[in-house]
Structure formats: structure tokens, C-alpha cells
Motif scaffolding. Sequence first.
Motif, PDB file in Angstrom:
ATOM      1  N   ALA B   7      -3.430 -12.223  16.230  1.00 23.06           N
ATOM      2  CA  ALA B   7      -3.382 -10.766  16.322  1.00 23.06           C
ATOM      3  C   ALA B   7      -3.462 -10.119  14.940  1.00 23.06           C
ATOM      4  CB  ALA B   7      -2.103 -10.336  17.024  1.00 23.06           C
ATOM      5  N   GLU B   8      -3.147 -10.867  13.889  1.00 20.98           N
ATOM      6  CA  GLU B   8      -3.060 -10.272  12.560  1.00 20.98           C
ATOM      7  C   GLU B   8      -4.443 -10.079  11.931  1.00 20.98           C
ATOM      8  OE1 GLU B   8       0.429 -11.477  10.306  1.00 20.98           O
ATOM      9  OE2 GLU B   8      -0.924 -11.766   8.601  1.00 20.98           O
ATOM     10  N   VAL B   9      -4.651  -8.888  11.373  1.00 23.31           N
ATOM     11  CA  VAL B   9      -5.913  -8.624  10.684  1.00 23.31           C
ATOM     12  C   VAL B   9      -5.758  -9.032   9.223  1.00 23.31           C
ATOM     13  CG1 VAL B   9      -7.621  -6.861  10.094  1.00 23.31           C
ATOM     14  CG2 VAL B   9      -6.267  -6.639  12.198  1.00 23.31           C
ATOM     15  N   ALA B  24      -6.781   0.405  13.913  1.00 25.01           N
ATOM     16  CA  ALA B  24      -6.123  -0.711  14.605  1.00 25.01           C
ATOM     17  C   ALA B  24      -4.895  -1.216  13.860  1.00 25.01           C
ATOM     18  CB  ALA B  24      -7.119  -1.853  14.785  1.00 25.01           C
ATOM     19  N   SER B  25      -3.867  -1.560  14.600  1.00 27.64           N
ATOM     20  CA  SER B  25      -2.664  -2.169  14.025  1.00 27.64           C
ATOM     21  C   SER B  25      -3.039  -3.419  13.232  1.00 27.64           C
ATOM     22  CB  SER B  25      -1.701  -2.543  15.156  1.00 27.64           C
ATOM     23  OG  SER B  25      -0.703  -3.410  14.664  1.00 27.64           O
ATOM     24  N   LEU B  26      -2.377  -3.630  12.112  1.00 27.93           N
ATOM     25  CA  LEU B  26      -2.670  -4.826  11.314  1.00 27.93           C
ATOM     26  C   LEU B  26      -1.998  -6.060  11.886  1.00 27.93           C
ATOM     27  CD1 LEU B  26      -2.245  -3.526   7.625  1.00 27.93           C
ATOM     28  CD2 LEU B  26      -4.247  -3.406   9.120  1.00 27.93           C
ATOM     29  N   SER B  27      -0.916  -5.865  12.624  1.00 27.22           N
ATOM     30  CA  SER B  27      -0.130  -7.016  13.089  1.00 27.22           C
ATOM     31  C   SER B  27      -0.215  -7.226  14.590  1.00 27.22           C
ATOM     32  CB  SER B  27       1.347  -6.816  12.722  1.00 27.22           C
ATOM     33  OG  SER B  27       1.869  -5.721  13.459  1.00 27.22           O
ATOM     34  N   GLY B  28      -0.640  -6.203  15.319  1.00 23.37           N
ATOM     35  CA  GLY B  28      -0.651  -6.303  16.777  1.00 23.37           C
ATOM     36  C   GLY B  28       0.724  -6.055  17.387  1.00 23.37           C
ATOM     37  N   THR B  29       1.717  -5.781  16.535  1.00 27.64           N
ATOM     38  CA  THR B  29       3.069  -5.503  17.033  1.00 27.64           C
ATOM     39  C   THR B  29       3.479  -4.114  16.540  1.00 27.64           C
ATOM     40  OG1 THR B  29       3.616  -7.843  16.904  1.00 27.64           O
ATOM     41  CG2 THR B  29       5.477  -6.307  16.980  1.00 27.64           C
ATOM     42  N   ALA B  30       4.014  -3.306  17.439  1.00 27.21           N
ATOM     43  CA  ALA B  30       4.370  -1.934  17.063  1.00 27.21           C
ATOM     44  C   ALA B  30       5.329  -1.928  15.867  1.00 27.21           C
ATOM     45  CB  ALA B  30       5.021  -1.224  18.247  1.00 27.21           C
TER      46      ALA B  30
END
Lengths: 271, 148
Positions: B7-9, B24-30
Motif C-alpha cells: 500500500a505504501e507509495v 493519494a495517501s502515501l501509506s494507505g492508512t488514514a
Amino acid sequence: VALSGAASADPHPDAELIIEGELNVKVRAEPAAHLDGAVPEIYSGWLFRTDETRSLQMDDFENPAMLGVEAGQDAWNTVEGAAGKSCADCHGDAAESMKGVRAVMPKVNDNGDLWSTEDYVNNCRTERMEADALKWNSGDLNNMVAYISVQSRGMPVAVQIDGEAEPFWERGKDMYYTRFGQLELSCASCHEENYGMNIRADHLSQGQINGFPTYRLKQGKLISTHNRFRGCIRDTRAESFAMGSQEFRELELYVASRGLGLDTEGVAVRN
Amino acid sequence: AGASASAEVKPADLVWEDEIAIPASLSGTAGDPAKGAEVLVKRSLGNCVACHENSAMPDVAFQGNVGPSFDGVGARWSEAELRGIVANAKQVFPGSIMPVFYNDNPDDYIRPGDAYTAKAYNPETFTTLLTAQQIEDVVAYLTTLTEY
Ligand code: HEC
Ligand code: HEC
Ligand code: HEC
């Protein structure tokens, strides 16, 4: 807390550095022509410090840097090394022979090398006294440089930047504007563009070196110009340079030249 | 750190919009605003208050003023823009003195060091100033600062 900004934002508007009630040391100046308008006025770091810190430097009994000067004076008169000589044996009274010396440092020596005051001291130790070189930024070397500096107190900074000094000066200037480290900050980022501002608890000055060696209250001792440079570059998350390196001599020349117009403080106190 | 690798960019793969925003979120977690507040203050993390004042944190001593105040920053910028600024301020403000917090490529720097040791960087450990999740946390906190 919110006061951290405005309350201490500027160099002191009218404080004058008068040592022992008689020697007026110039702490503001018109910028040298080579600065090309980069800053409107030149200020000693003294003007950015608190009332208490500033007052320490106006009284030699209060100025903790003067203990180093006294130790340097003792060393001046002490025989060391296989040649059986002291500094005084050759240079006599430092008040005469060393007057004005610190104000022109760093300068190009007879071999065409750029040398800081420390290099001249160590050269006399190794070549003329047959004693060991002192470690850069060691207490003994800083004390000696402090003793030499005090002989230039109140004399205008007078480094040479043209002629044979010019290539060194140019390299020092490049370095001053190089954005080092993972934080990508140059000397100019802090000391040209943001003097007067606060970086966390630190009130940024113009990063002048006319007061060096300087007694740092935070460290409780005298520190050399190169030690300060090393710390400032380290704080950009960079691989710093060694004290006594060619790079730092060149940077020292350039930074000294940004203080042309100020007087040599002959040992400052900073926080 | 907590996010799954997929999920991490990565810093090299950031996707920009209009050159100043990262939607987009960088971590995929809020992001967690409370943790973000900590990143903002701690010297060992973002130390953002070294350069920015934040009236919402009156207890934090010694706030700097090299950058603009954070007051109202969540009203001035969208979440995607704030992510862009924190990840790579130099993309958004060319020539800015604000550090790039999300770049792990030592070749982009002059004499990169090993943190604050004054020594050369270690290729094994050289990394971004903040993790993907820490950036999400800071952005989440900044979006709450809508008052001037
Ligand atoms: C045996 C003689 C001798 C001794 C001992 C000696 N010096 Fe020197 N020193 C010289 C000579 C010669 C020069 C070069 C000529 C000049 O500039 O005066 C010099 C130059 C210097 C300079 C550069 C001066 C300038 O204007 O460029 C400094 C600083 C200096 N010495 C400091 C010291 C110190 C400090 C000591 C003791 C630790 C010391 N010297 C010991 C002979 C000596
Ligand atoms: C991240 C900010 C930052 C950078 C970059 C930086 N400095 Fe500094 N410097 C400081 C701070 C903070 C101080 C202590 C307060 C003051 O005097 O500005 C300081 C102090 C100094 C001083 C002591 C001034 C005095 O009067 O005692 C000198 C000299 C100096 N810096 C030179 C430099 C040089 C040369 C560079 C580049 C190689 C540099 N600095 C880069 C933050 C910085
Ligand atoms: C070394 C100084 C410095 C540090 C550290 C720093 N910033 Fe900045 N920041 C700036 C400057 C200067 C600007 C103004 C943009 C420019 O360069 O013109 C800025 C702009 C911003 C903006 C846009 C502000 C506005 O009101 O328009 C945000 C948001 C921001 N920074 C967030 C952060 C965060 C979050 C951190 C820590 C993770 C941080 N900054 C760390 C110097 C810094």
C-alpha cells in the motif's frame, strides 16, 4: 511562547559595544561592495544576544573568554619544545608584535597557501620551537588564538580578498551558498536570508566571525571558527568538513570578508 | 511503518496533480492527527515548529518564524496540497528552504550525512526524513488547523 518571534526578532537597534567603558568596538557597518546588496547592513552576532550575554562582553572581569586569554598569555611566555624557546623569545611583547594580526586572518603565506591564525601558531611550534602541533579547537590552541586576537581588539577586519587571495575567496563564497546535507540548507539560508528570525530556540545572527574565538555559554568554553562551521554544517544533516581543512580555511576567508567594516572583537561571548 | 509494503507509495513513485498536490495517501492508512501533532513538535521527527508557529499549541516552547504561521493552514490548502507540501516542499515552492521530507535518494543531496553525526551517510540506513505514515499523520493534523 508566541513571543519567541517578535520580541527578539531584530538585532538590537542601538546597543553599543564599549569594553571596559573605553574601547568602542564597531558592531554595525555598511556592507562591503562585494556583497552586492545581499544585506542592507552588517551586524555583529553580539547584537542578536540577550542583554545579559551582551553585558558579559563589556567587562573583562565578567567575560569568561578572558580566562582563555590569560592562559594564552602564560603559554606565550613558556618555553616549549626541543629548541628551548617561547613565543616571547622571538616575538617579544604580543601587544606590539601581534597587534593587527588576527584582523587580517586568514591570509596567504609566503608559499601561497591560505593559512588561519592556528596554522601560523602551529608552524612556529613545529618549525621554530620543535614542539608538537596543537590540535585544532583544543583548549591550548584556542587560548593562544584568543590571546593573539585580543591584541587586535577594536581594529577593523582587514582580510585581503583580491590578488593571490582571490581564488580561495571565490571557493569560500561558493561554499557559503551551497545547500548542504539532507536538509539542503546553505549558510545563506540561515545567516543571509533569515537573520533576525528564530529557528526553534535559536535567534539567527548573520554568522559573523569577527568575535572568534568565542566563549560559548552553552558549551562552557572557547570555540574556534572552524568548530562553529563544523556544527552548522552538521546541523544540515550533512557530512561536515574537518576543522583545519582547506575547505574551512577558504570558508573562513569568505565569511571574514562578509564582516569587513566591523571591528575585531577580541574574544566574544555568545550563547 | 505500520502500513503493508504494497500500500505504501515509494518516494520515487509519487503521483502529482497540477504539480502541487498528491491526492493519494502515501501509506494507505488514514492519518492520526494526534500522532501528527507529535511529529510536528518533536525535534527527532518533523520539528516543524522549528520554522513555523502554531497558536493551537500554546504550550510548545520556542516556536520559530522562518516559515509562515500554521494558523489557518487547513483552510488555505486542501489535504492533497498539504500532502504535496510536506512530502516535497521544493516541488510546490521552488527554491524553498523547507526540507523535503519524503525523498530517500542520497544522490539528490550534497554531502548527505548520517543524521546529525557530521559523518557521511550510510547507504544501508539512509532514508526519508519522515515515514509515509508520519506524513499522513501530519497532514491529518494540519487539516484541522482551519482557524486564523
Ligand atoms: C624561533 C623564533 C620564533 C618562535 C619561537 C615563535 N615564532 Fe612565530 N614567527 C616567527 C617568524 C620568523 C615568523 C614569520 C615572520 C613574521 O611574520 O613575523 C613568525 C610568525 C608568526 C605569526 C604570523 C604573524 C603574521 O603577521 O603573519 C604568528 C601568529 C606567530 N608567529 C605566533 C607565534 C606563537 C603563538 C609562538 C609560540 C607558540 C611563536 N610564534 C613562536 C618566529 C618565531
Ligand atoms: C540551520 C540553520 C543554520 C545553517 C544552515 C548555518 N548556521 Fe550558522 N548558526 C546557526 C545558529 C542557530 C547559530 C547560533 C545563533 C547565531 O549566532 O546565529 C549559528 C551561529 C553561527 C556563527 C556564530 C556567530 C556568532 O556571532 O557567534 C557562525 C560564525 C556561523 N553560524 C556560520 C555559519 C556558516 C559559515 C554556515 C554555513 C557553512 C552556517 N553558519 C550555516 C544556524 C545555522
Ligand atoms: C527550515 C525551515 C522549515 C521547516 C523545518 C519546515 N518548514 Fe514548512 N515552510 C517553510 C517555509 C520557508 C515555507 C514558505 C514557503 C516558501 O518557501 O516560500 C513553508 C511552508 C509550509 C507550508 C505552507 C504554509 C502556508 O501557510 O502557505 C506548510 C503547510 C508547511 N510548510 C508545513 C511544514 C511541516 C508539516 C513541516 C514539518 C514536517 C515543515 N513545514 C517544516 C520552512 C520550513
